[in-house]
Design an enzyme around this catalytic site. Structure first.
Site, PDB file in Angstrom:
ATOM      1  N   GLY A   1      -6.048 -12.119   8.020  1.00 29.00           N
ATOM      2  CA  GLY A   1      -7.046 -11.210   8.575  1.00 29.00           C
ATOM      3  C   GLY A   1      -8.162 -10.912   7.593  1.00 29.00           C
TER       4      GLY A   1
ATOM      5  CE1 TYR B   1      -1.580  -0.065  13.610  1.00 25.06           C
ATOM      6  CE2 TYR B   1      -1.222   2.265  13.142  1.00 25.06           C
ATOM      7  CZ  TYR B   1      -1.756   1.032  12.791  1.00 25.06           C
ATOM      8  OH  TYR B   1      -2.456   0.900  11.611  1.00 25.06           O
TER       9      TYR B   1
END
Length: 311
Positions: free
Chosen positions: A21, A177
């Site tokens: 990422g 999450y």
């Protein structure tokens, strides 16, 4: 712990670093700093165009940097396997792996190519599989380190829901999450314990960025929406007072990855109010993240789900 900044990063000359990422946000800032410190940096992401832009931007600041971009989609285990096969064919060892990529709180339940809930599959299982497949290279590295990106969310309504890991019964964006980020810190600590038992010589630790302005808080919650989500509205109010730049948010990761004072099973983050901003220090580890029984069980389940068994 004294203040840590970019200028405190030791020379990384001769070290190979892989960052997931890395085309924007925290990953980009981490790549930029490591390139400036002399590392050979491999940026990964899912968008080659963004990858080329990131390379161009870093080279404009560090013209002599050694870096490249490679496609890596952590939400597809076949693509993770293909990536590691290619990477292992080109490199004999790896010194630094930074498991940074992530998605945050899509409002509706999404799944990966393998049928996993998107956050658990991308944020955690993809990195678990990647690390396992790259472990032989890491064990041949020079003082190798693995840094897992977690979050302060791992302490807030977080648990590993073994009875419903993929949130098939009742999807809750925040808790999903939080579970994925709790899994990341459990993984970091369990990897260190197993490395110690088997003599790999690896340092495994974790970090979190506080509230860094990266766009993560808006991109995930905005998936599938025509208007702003509640988190997007809250973020717009909080950011001016309780956030820091992506470059500042990357400092805990860079400390974990490079600092001589970083330790195995360390966990680092900003030391300001609520660990949202501030200088780098030891971050608070939640009770659930210290549970070695849960960590061992999660490891076994993760091997079954991914089909990746650590050598």
């Amino acid at each position: 712990m004294k203040d840590f900044g970019i200028d405190d990063i030791p020379s990384q000359a001769g070290r190979l670093a892989l960052i997931t990422g890395a085309t924007g946000g925290l990953g980009y800032e981490t790549a930029l700093a490591l390139a400036g410190a002399g590392a050979d940096v491999v940026l990964t992401g899912r968008n080659p165009t963004k990858g080329e832009v990131a390379l161009k931007q870093i080279r404009a600041i560090h013209p002599n940097a050694t870096l490249r971009y490679m496609d890596l989609d952590l939400s597809d285990l076949k693509k993770v396997a293909a990536f590691t096969t290619r990477f292992s064919g080109e490199h004999q060892s790896l010194d630094l792996l930074i498991n940074n990529a992530g998605v945050m709180m899509p409002p509706a339940r999404n799944i990966t190519a393998d049928g996993f809930e998107l956050q658990f599959g991308t944020n955690y299982l993809g990195h678990f599989a990647l690390t396992g497949r790259l472990l032989p290279l890491l064990c041949r590295g020079d003082a190798p380190r693995v840094v897992n990106l977690s979050s302060g969310a791992h302490r807030l309504q977080a648990a590993i829901h073994f009875d419903d890991l993929q949130w098939e019964r009742r999807y809750k964006p925040w808790r999903a999450y939080a579970q994925s980020k709790l899994a990341m810190i459990l993984f970091a600590f369990e990897l260190q314990r197993r490395s110690d038992r088997h003599g790999c010589g690896l340092m495994s630790n974790a970090a979190h960025p506080g509230y860094a302005r990266t766009g993560l808080q808006s991109s995930g919650p905005g998936l599938g929406r025509t208007g702003p989500s509640p988190l997007q509205r809250l973020s717009s109010v909080m950011e001016p007072f309780m956030s820091q730049t992506a470059a500042a948010g990357a400092l805990p990761t860079l400390f974990a990855a490079t600092a001589p004072d970083a330790v195995p099973k360390g966990y680092y983050g900003p030391k300001g109010p609520f660990e949202l901003t501030g200088r780098v220090g030891n971050a608070v580890v939640g009770k659930e993240a210290r549970d070695e029984t849960v960590a061992a069980r999660l490891w076994e389940v993760s091997e079954e789900l991914t089909g990746v068994r650590f050598p």
